[in-house]
Design a protein around this motif. Structure first.
Motif, short mmCIF file in Angstrom:
data_model
loop_
_atom_site.label_atom_id
_atom_site.label_comp_id
_atom_site.label_asym_id
_atom_site.label_seq_id
_atom_site.Cartn_x
_atom_site.Cartn_y
_atom_site.Cartn_z
N ALA A 1 7.13 8.73 0.82
CA ALA A 1 6.22 7.81 0.13
C ALA A 1 4.80 8.20 0.49
O ALA A 1 4.57 8.93 1.46
CB ALA A 1 6.50 6.37 0.53
N LYS A 2 3.87 7.70 -0.30
CA LYS A 2 2.46 7.97 -0.05
C LYS A 2 1.72 6.64 -0.09
O LYS A 2 2.01 5.79 -0.92
CB LYS A 2 1.93 8.91 -1.14
CG LYS A 2 0.77 9.77 -0.71
CD LYS A 2 0.58 10.89 -1.72
CE LYS A 2 -0.43 11.90 -1.30
NZ LYS A 2 -0.08 12.71 -0.17
N TYR B 1 0.80 -1.23 0.00
CA TYR B 1 0.00 0.00 0.00
C TYR B 1 0.83 1.28 0.00
O TYR B 1 0.29 2.37 0.12
CB TYR B 1 -0.94 0.00 1.22
CG TYR B 1 -1.83 -1.21 1.23
CD1 TYR B 1 -2.96 -1.26 0.44
CD2 TYR B 1 -1.50 -2.32 2.00
CE1 TYR B 1 -3.76 -2.39 0.41
CE2 TYR B 1 -2.31 -3.45 1.98
CZ TYR B 1 -3.43 -3.48 1.18
OH TYR B 1 -4.22 -4.59 1.15
N ILE B 2 2.15 1.15 -0.12
CA ILE B 2 3.05 2.31 -0.10
C ILE B 2 3.72 2.43 -1.46
O ILE B 2 4.20 1.44 -2.01
CB ILE B 2 4.14 2.13 0.99
CG1 ILE B 2 3.51 2.14 2.36
CG2 ILE B 2 5.22 3.16 0.87
CD1 ILE B 2 3.43 3.47 3.03
N SER B 3 3.79 3.66 -1.99
CA SER B 3 4.45 3.90 -3.27
C SER B 3 5.39 5.10 -3.14
O SER B 3 5.08 6.06 -2.43
CB SER B 3 3.42 4.23 -4.35
OG SER B 3 2.53 3.16 -4.52
N PRO B 4 6.53 5.04 -3.85
CA PRO B 4 7.44 6.19 -3.85
C PRO B 4 6.70 7.43 -4.37
O PRO B 4 5.88 7.33 -5.28
CB PRO B 4 8.56 5.79 -4.81
CG PRO B 4 8.42 4.31 -4.98
CD PRO B 4 6.99 3.97 -4.73
N ALA B 5 7.00 8.57 -3.80
CA ALA B 5 6.35 9.81 -4.24
C ALA B 5 7.33 10.97 -4.02
O ALA B 5 8.37 10.81 -3.40
CB ALA B 5 5.06 10.04 -3.45
N SER B 6 6.95 12.13 -4.55
CA SER B 6 7.77 13.34 -4.41
C SER B 6 6.97 14.42 -3.71
O SER B 6 5.74 14.46 -3.79
CB SER B 6 8.20 13.85 -5.78
OG SER B 6 9.09 12.95 -6.37
N CYS B 7 7.70 15.30 -3.06
CA CYS B 7 7.09 16.51 -2.51
C CYS B 7 8.19 17.57 -2.42
O CYS B 7 9.38 17.24 -2.41
CB CYS B 7 6.42 16.26 -1.17
SG CYS B 7 7.53 16.00 0.22
N ASN C 1 13.53 -1.59 -0.05
CA ASN C 1 12.72 -2.39 0.87
C ASN C 1 11.59 -1.63 1.55
O ASN C 1 10.79 -2.24 2.26
CB ASN C 1 13.62 -3.05 1.92
CG ASN C 1 14.38 -4.21 1.33
OD1 ASN C 1 13.81 -5.27 1.06
ND2 ASN C 1 15.66 -4.03 1.07
N THR C 2 11.52 -0.32 1.34
CA THR C 2 10.42 0.46 1.94
C THR C 2 9.52 1.11 0.90
O THR C 2 8.55 1.76 1.25
CB THR C 2 10.96 1.58 2.85
OG1 THR C 2 11.80 2.45 2.07
CG2 THR C 2 11.72 1.01 4.03
N ASN C 3 9.85 0.96 -0.38
CA ASN C 3 9.10 1.62 -1.46
C ASN C 3 9.09 3.14 -1.28
O ASN C 3 8.12 3.80 -1.63
CB ASN C 3 7.65 1.12 -1.56
CG ASN C 3 7.57 -0.29 -2.08
OD1 ASN C 3 8.54 -0.83 -2.60
ND2 ASN C 3 6.41 -0.90 -1.94
#
Length: 137
Positions: free
Chosen positions: A88-89, A20-26, A63-65
């Motif tokens: 991540a989000k 349920y976790i995906s790499p994201a940017s902010c 390992n943490t996405n």
């Protein structure tokens, strides 16, 4: 019959947060704002056989996405200290933040911490557990 009851034992259901976790940017300002705002923090001490700071960072990212928000130009090359912000989000719209601060010791071992912050306790604890389990290398 209509009066029959059923029971589901929920503690036997195991959910992997990585589903349920995906790499994201902010933006850096948004990261700092969320870091100050989020109440739940999980601090994980580094305990690894990995000897390269960059290799450890890459291992945690995989390992943490999570995605590193720290520019590659700041963390390329070999040095004795590395600090990076990760983000991540979740598929439910929840933000997960992490900061890795690690240092190479004279004996070649890596010491430091991974600090995870989230608005909810579940994400902070689950990511911390995942890092603890997977950080050996």
């Amino acid at each position: 019959p209509a009066n029959e009851r059923s029971c589901v034992i929920l503690n036997d259901i195991h959910i992997d947060i990585m589903d349920y976790i995906s790499p994201a940017s902010c933006a850096p300002t948004a990261f700092r704002s969320m870091w100050a705002e989020f109440e739940w923090e999980n601090k994980v001490a580094v305990n690894t056989e990995i000897k390269s700071l960059r290799e450890y960072l890459d291992h945690i990212l995989k390992n943490t996405n999570m995605k590193s928000l720290t520019s590659d130009s700041f963390i390329q090359g070999e040095c004795d200290f590395l600090s990076a912000n990760l983000y991540a989000k979740s598929s439910f719209g929840e933000d997960a933040l992490a900061n890795i601060s690690i240092e190479k010791q004279p004996d070649g071992n890596i010491e430091g911490f991974v600090r995870i912050r989230a608005k909810t306790q579940g994400i902070a604890l689950s990511l911390g557990d995942k890092i603890t389990m997977k950080q050996k290398g």
